[in-house]
Design a protein around this motif. Sequence first.
Motif, PDB file in Angstrom:
ATOM      1  N   LEU A  12     131.849  54.549  19.085  1.00 25.02           N
ATOM      2  CA  LEU A  12     131.202  54.920  17.829  1.00 25.02           C
ATOM      3  C   LEU A  12     132.192  55.573  16.886  1.00 25.02           C
ATOM      4  O   LEU A  12     132.297  55.213  15.713  1.00 25.02           O
ATOM      5  CB  LEU A  12     130.034  55.870  18.121  1.00 25.02           C
ATOM      6  CG  LEU A  12     129.283  56.430  16.911  1.00 25.02           C
ATOM      7  CD1 LEU A  12     128.613  55.302  16.138  1.00 25.02           C
ATOM      8  CD2 LEU A  12     128.261  57.453  17.363  1.00 25.02           C
ATOM      9  N   LEU A  16     133.596  53.927  13.315  1.00 26.58           N
ATOM     10  CA  LEU A  16     133.340  54.582  12.043  1.00 26.58           C
ATOM     11  C   LEU A  16     134.629  54.871  11.305  1.00 26.58           C
ATOM     12  O   LEU A  16     134.626  55.149  10.108  1.00 26.58           O
ATOM     13  CB  LEU A  16     132.548  55.873  12.260  1.00 26.58           C
ATOM     14  CG  LEU A  16     131.083  55.649  12.677  1.00 26.58           C
ATOM     15  CD1 LEU A  16     130.423  56.981  12.964  1.00 26.58           C
ATOM     16  CD2 LEU A  16     130.320  54.911  11.598  1.00 26.58           C
ATOM     17  N   GLY A 243     125.508  53.675  13.330  1.00 26.11           N
ATOM     18  CA  GLY A 243     126.344  54.824  12.986  1.00 26.11           C
ATOM     19  C   GLY A 243     126.125  55.303  11.569  1.00 26.11           C
ATOM     20  O   GLY A 243     126.234  56.483  11.269  1.00 26.11           O
ATOM     21  N   TYR A 246     122.698  57.622   7.757  1.00 27.75           N
ATOM     22  CA  TYR A 246     122.308  58.734   8.612  1.00 27.75           C
ATOM     23  C   TYR A 246     120.797  58.891   8.667  1.00 27.75           C
ATOM     24  O   TYR A 246     120.238  59.962   8.451  1.00 27.75           O
ATOM     25  CB  TYR A 246     122.979  60.016   8.137  1.00 27.75           C
ATOM     26  CG  TYR A 246     124.485  59.964   8.222  1.00 27.75           C
ATOM     27  CD1 TYR A 246     125.124  59.087   9.095  1.00 27.75           C
ATOM     28  CD2 TYR A 246     125.270  60.790   7.431  1.00 27.75           C
ATOM     29  CE1 TYR A 246     126.499  59.029   9.183  1.00 27.75           C
ATOM     30  CE2 TYR A 246     126.661  60.743   7.505  1.00 27.75           C
ATOM     31  CZ  TYR A 246     127.264  59.857   8.371  1.00 27.75           C
ATOM     32  OH  TYR A 246     128.623  59.806   8.446  1.00 27.75           O
ATOM     33  N   THR A 266     123.552  62.762  11.260  1.00 32.84           N
ATOM     34  CA  THR A 266     124.714  61.883  11.390  1.00 32.84           C
ATOM     35  C   THR A 266     124.717  61.098  12.695  1.00 32.84           C
ATOM     36  O   THR A 266     124.323  61.584  13.732  1.00 32.84           O
ATOM     37  CB  THR A 266     126.007  62.698  11.301  1.00 32.84           C
ATOM     38  OG1 THR A 266     125.957  63.745  12.278  1.00 32.84           O
ATOM     39  CG2 THR A 266     126.159  63.316   9.925  1.00 32.84           C
ATOM     40  N   TYR A 267     125.194  59.863  12.607  1.00 26.78           N
ATOM     41  CA  TYR A 267     125.460  58.951  13.714  1.00 26.78           C
ATOM     42  C   TYR A 267     124.215  58.583  14.534  1.00 26.78           C
ATOM     43  O   TYR A 267     124.143  58.829  15.736  1.00 26.78           O
ATOM     44  CB  TYR A 267     126.544  59.513  14.649  1.00 26.78           C
ATOM     45  CG  TYR A 267     127.707  60.127  13.924  1.00 26.78           C
ATOM     46  CD1 TYR A 267     128.274  59.491  12.815  1.00 26.78           C
ATOM     47  CD2 TYR A 267     128.218  61.362  14.315  1.00 26.78           C
ATOM     48  CE1 TYR A 267     129.333  60.070  12.138  1.00 26.78           C
ATOM     49  CE2 TYR A 267     129.283  61.950  13.636  1.00 26.78           C
ATOM     50  CZ  TYR A 267     129.827  61.302  12.546  1.00 26.78           C
ATOM     51  OH  TYR A 267     130.875  61.868  11.863  1.00 26.78           O
ATOM     52  N   ASN A 269     121.984  56.619  16.965  1.00 26.90           N
ATOM     53  CA  ASN A 269     122.432  55.730  18.047  1.00 26.90           C
ATOM     54  C   ASN A 269     121.316  55.291  18.980  1.00 26.90           C
ATOM     55  O   ASN A 269     121.585  54.637  19.996  1.00 26.90           O
ATOM     56  CB  ASN A 269     123.551  56.394  18.862  1.00 26.90           C
ATOM     57  CG  ASN A 269     123.057  57.584  19.676  1.00 26.90           C
ATOM     58  OD1 ASN A 269     121.975  58.112  19.429  1.00 26.90           O
ATOM     59  ND2 ASN A 269     123.857  58.008  20.641  1.00 26.90           N
TER      60      ASN A 269
END
Length: 666
Positions: A12, A16, A243, A246, A266-267, A269
């Motif tokens: 990840l 990014l 990713g 957000y 953020t991120y 998954n």
Amino acid sequence: MHRRTLSTATALAVLLGSVTLVAAGAGSAAADSSALLPVKSTGDIVVDGVHQRVFISDPTAGRVVVTDYAGKVVATVGSLPGVQGLELSPDSGTLYAALHDGDAVVAIDTAKATETRRWSTGQGGGPAYVALAGGRLWFSYGDGGEGNIGSLDPSAADSGVTLGQDTDRTFYEAPILDASQGAPGTLVAGSPGQSPVELAVYDVSSGTATRTAYARDPGDTGGGNLQDLAVTPDGKDVVTASGAPYYQPVYKLTDLSADGKYVTNTYPNAVDIAPSGDVAAGTFSWYDPDVHVFKPGTSLPLKQYDFPNTGTSSGADTLASAGLAWAPDASKLFAISQNDDNVYSLRVLDAPTKASTTLTATAPATATRAKSLTLTGTLSSPAAFPAGTKVSVTRTDDESPSGKPLGTATVAADGSYSFTDKPPAGGKVAYTVTYAGDASRAGATASASTTVAKTATTLTLDNDGKVYDYGRDVTFTAHLGTTYKNRTVEIWADPYGSDKPSTLVKKGKVNSAGDLSATLDLTRDTKVSAKFTGDTRYAPRTVTNSAYTKVKISTSLSGHYKSATAWKQKYFYFRKSKDPVHDTTMSMYPGRKHQLRVQQYSDGAWRTMTTDYFDLDRYGKDAVTLDGTPPVGPRFRIRSSYIDTKSGDNVNTTTYGAWKYFVFTR
């Protein structure tokens, strides 16, 4: 039904590119429980509500780990090279698994946790994800520009495997798959780890796949690095986790146009959707909440969970990619976490669809037994409580070690409550306050403790400070006042001297008058103690007295030619030429000396002529000869004594021997 991806946290960060993941602080856990997982990696997680089992694929180890709802491992299914995507049959009887490194799809009996059938997909097929739709089992396969979709009929006697179903050759590699019973003839696919996100929808009702919608960067979100996707139970939308952006965006299956979003952090998954429509959205977050629960169609989370730090870095544990799965009844949410030492845990989140409830409890630091104390606290939740909401109170103390329900307290409009109690027992007293929860709010528990002073105990012991002759049998009586249940007293004797330890002389219940007696044969100074160990209401008490004991002394004079009574005493008469011998026998103790004092009667009073200390032998004996040239006529006297401490020890009290009177003649 949910498909999973094997992308790791490291991948990840790499994909990014410009994002730097820096550990700067640790979060706190909100998970209800957790258990370590014996896995080297995770690929997919599904939940079997019929058998209450959780199935987790481990691609690296090539096996599926099976746990119960508490996270305890109950079985493993091995010989599954590269096992990744999992799918559960509608009746929960069969688990289907894609073997990326085994070029096969397998069926596993969920009740027995054993493989029952294996379908080969051909050399280099590399199945990655599976989904049931349109009466067939669909699987994705292919790497390096050869991504495609195949299917098989799990009920057919022959292999029934059909490859190359995606005639549009949409994907670079095996896509993530998902389907929903709300749209039984529809299959959704998304390219894992790819930027921008690429999605496709297929009509599979005829047994073959016809692409009906396609989008590259759907909704123009600029999103990339797809980690997970899930189709809503009504079959109208698909929710993705990548990713970026957000948040977890929502797209219509008809044309993959934007249809809302679930705002996380953020991120993103992971995403999974319960049959009720409740959405669990996950993020890769070292310093923020990891799991976010939403009611359908809402943009703000109902509840969030932040994992603790079980590793060695400053950042907390993180959610494994695609590591979320609902129990079918939405009573639990299962999450796979990973720390920086690559240790995995299964976190079991109870009542995830109910609003969080916070309950506090405060008790005074100290209290008096049998006197009123007030327990206070607050109950709060994002969802307002109805009037008359109550919390229950339980007291745990030495009299009720398993807890005693005390009743309930009504919560006021401002969320406060108070409860008054008179603790009957002393010591540590703990109060547990419980809110049971309701249809929309989770239950909560809080505790508080106080130290309750026990009632002082009356305990006495007689004969303190008294002096007794050597070898005297002395009875000591302890008197115990009012107590609750314990009426036992101990009497201990601790003789002076390092060679004699403290000894329990008697232990027993006092009589109806509260007395317990013990008899001691005293040969030394002795500390005598009465001990009461206390009970739940009365404090322990020890009283210690000192009983003092004389030594035994016998003396004699030898060498005299006669004895006679004179001046109201018995006198021994010695010739001037004869030296008197004074013999002493005394109770023995190692290193003991006796004091010898000689006095002469002069000017109407006895006056000391000499005082000396002489060693006793191991039998406690000594003989002293009085030599020299004594005067004729004056009266003399002599005695041996034990002087506490000065005679070489302190195990007895000072004891003076009897005077022996004598006179010298020609």
